[in-house]
Scaffold this active site. Sequence first.
Site, PDB file in Angstrom:
ATOM      1  N   LYS A 146       0.842  -1.207   0.000  1.00 53.02           N
ATOM      2  CA  LYS A 146       0.000   0.000   0.000  1.00 53.02           C
ATOM      3  C   LYS A 146       0.876   1.255   0.000  1.00 53.02           C
ATOM      4  CE  LYS A 146      -3.775  -2.479   2.235  1.00 53.02           C
ATOM      5  NZ  LYS A 146      -4.589  -2.771   3.431  1.00 53.02           N
TER       6      LYS A 146
ATOM      7  N   GLN B 126      -4.631  -1.655   9.716  1.00 49.12           N
ATOM      8  CA  GLN B 126      -4.569  -2.976   9.082  1.00 49.12           C
ATOM      9  C   GLN B 126      -5.138  -4.050  10.009  1.00 49.12           C
ATOM     10  OE1 GLN B 126      -3.696  -3.439   5.905  1.00 49.12           O
ATOM     11  NE2 GLN B 126      -3.933  -5.649   5.970  1.00 49.12           N
TER      12      GLN B 126
ATOM     13  N   ASP C 144     -10.936   2.627   3.984  1.00 46.48           N
ATOM     14  CA  ASP C 144     -11.218   1.190   3.886  1.00 46.48           C
ATOM     15  C   ASP C 144     -12.707   0.949   3.671  1.00 46.48           C
ATOM     16  OD1 ASP C 144      -9.114  -0.651   3.993  1.00 46.48           O
ATOM     17  OD2 ASP C 144      -8.830  -0.368   6.156  1.00 46.48           O
TER      18      ASP C 144
HETATM   19  N1  GUN Z   1      -6.885  -6.982   6.208  1.00 51.88           N
HETATM   20  C1  GUN Z   1      -7.175  -7.679   5.085  1.00 51.88           C
HETATM   21  N2  GUN Z   1      -7.678  -6.865   4.130  1.00 51.88           N
HETATM   22  C2  GUN Z   1      -7.706  -5.628   4.667  1.00 51.88           C
HETATM   23  C3  GUN Z   1      -8.104  -4.364   4.165  1.00 51.88           C
HETATM   24  O1  GUN Z   1      -8.570  -4.198   3.034  1.00 51.88           O
HETATM   25  N3  GUN Z   1      -7.962  -3.317   5.029  1.00 51.88           N
HETATM   26  C4  GUN Z   1      -7.488  -3.460   6.299  1.00 51.88           C
HETATM   27  N4  GUN Z   1      -7.404  -2.379   7.067  1.00 51.88           N
HETATM   28  N5  GUN Z   1      -7.102  -4.635   6.787  1.00 51.88           N
HETATM   29  C5  GUN Z   1      -7.216  -5.703   5.978  1.00 51.88           C
END
Ligand code: GUN
Length: 293
Positions: A55, A99, A122
């Site tokens: 990311k 995350q 998100d």
């Molecule tokens: N864990 C797995 N996929 C995601 C996501 O898209 N965002 C976040 N914050 N955690 C995750």
Amino acid sequence: MEQNKLIDGKALSKKIKAEIAQEVDQMKAKGFRAPHLAAVLIGSNPASMSYVRSKVKSCEEVGFTSSLIEKEKEITESELLTLVEELNNDERIDGFIVQLPLPSHIDEMKVTMAIDPSKDVDGFHPVNLGKMSLGLDSFVPATPYGIVQMLDRYGVETSGKHCVIIGRSNIVGTPMSILMSRKTKIGNCTVTLTHSRTKNIAEEVRRADIVIAAIGFPNFVNGDMIKDGAVVIDVGINRVEDESSKRGYRLVGDVDFESCLPKCSLITPVPGGVGPMTVCSLMLNTLKARKFS
Ligand code: GUN
């Protein structure tokens, strides 16, 4: 011939990221600040570390600035909630993510609910999920958003089709079921959301024109479950041990690619399918957050 069946998420995400980069260049040329994404990573879960790294790297590629905030897994829930509040109030940050998964002593829902919905890139906050369900403007969770873009850009006709989703997670299965049933270009499907209590998943999947597999079980969907001409979207990113690989593991989807390929009309590979599209959707959401900040 079979090559034409591939939905190349890597190439498509590259194309969309180039479009974002161009928009950011124009923004900067007009004297505006670039979008800024912050990512909070708790502990050292290898998969989470790898996702967050990708990311941050994507932010660089599209010209965003970013902050990576790393905390020990022993952080208390109240300390994390204080950090979320700081990020909510930091005007230099347009959007941020925490995350998941979080260590078991922290209530994920409590943390999600503490995020300012206008910075929730998100799209996990109930306000964003609620708006999305009603067809109002909102941040759409990155994985479902990425899948919608893939279906759109590959010209998949969804209207009147039967879409079967495997897995009802808050992040993928549930929002995906809502999006595919809405009265939108990529939507208008009859949706079946299958899960661990579904009596006969294989039978449900055999009726699908569009299959979206998001259960986190390696090679769960095989060719015997696929109707001729179905579109197969594989959300799974499972690490399975592989001593022949340098890393000691390899990535496997929820779909057995080889047996599904001859039956389907389109299919996403793993890696290189949904994964890169998810990151690219997060960039789109961050750009949106910047525009409305
Ligand atoms: N864990 C797995 N996929 C995601 C996501 O898209 N965002 C976040 N914050 N955690 C995750």
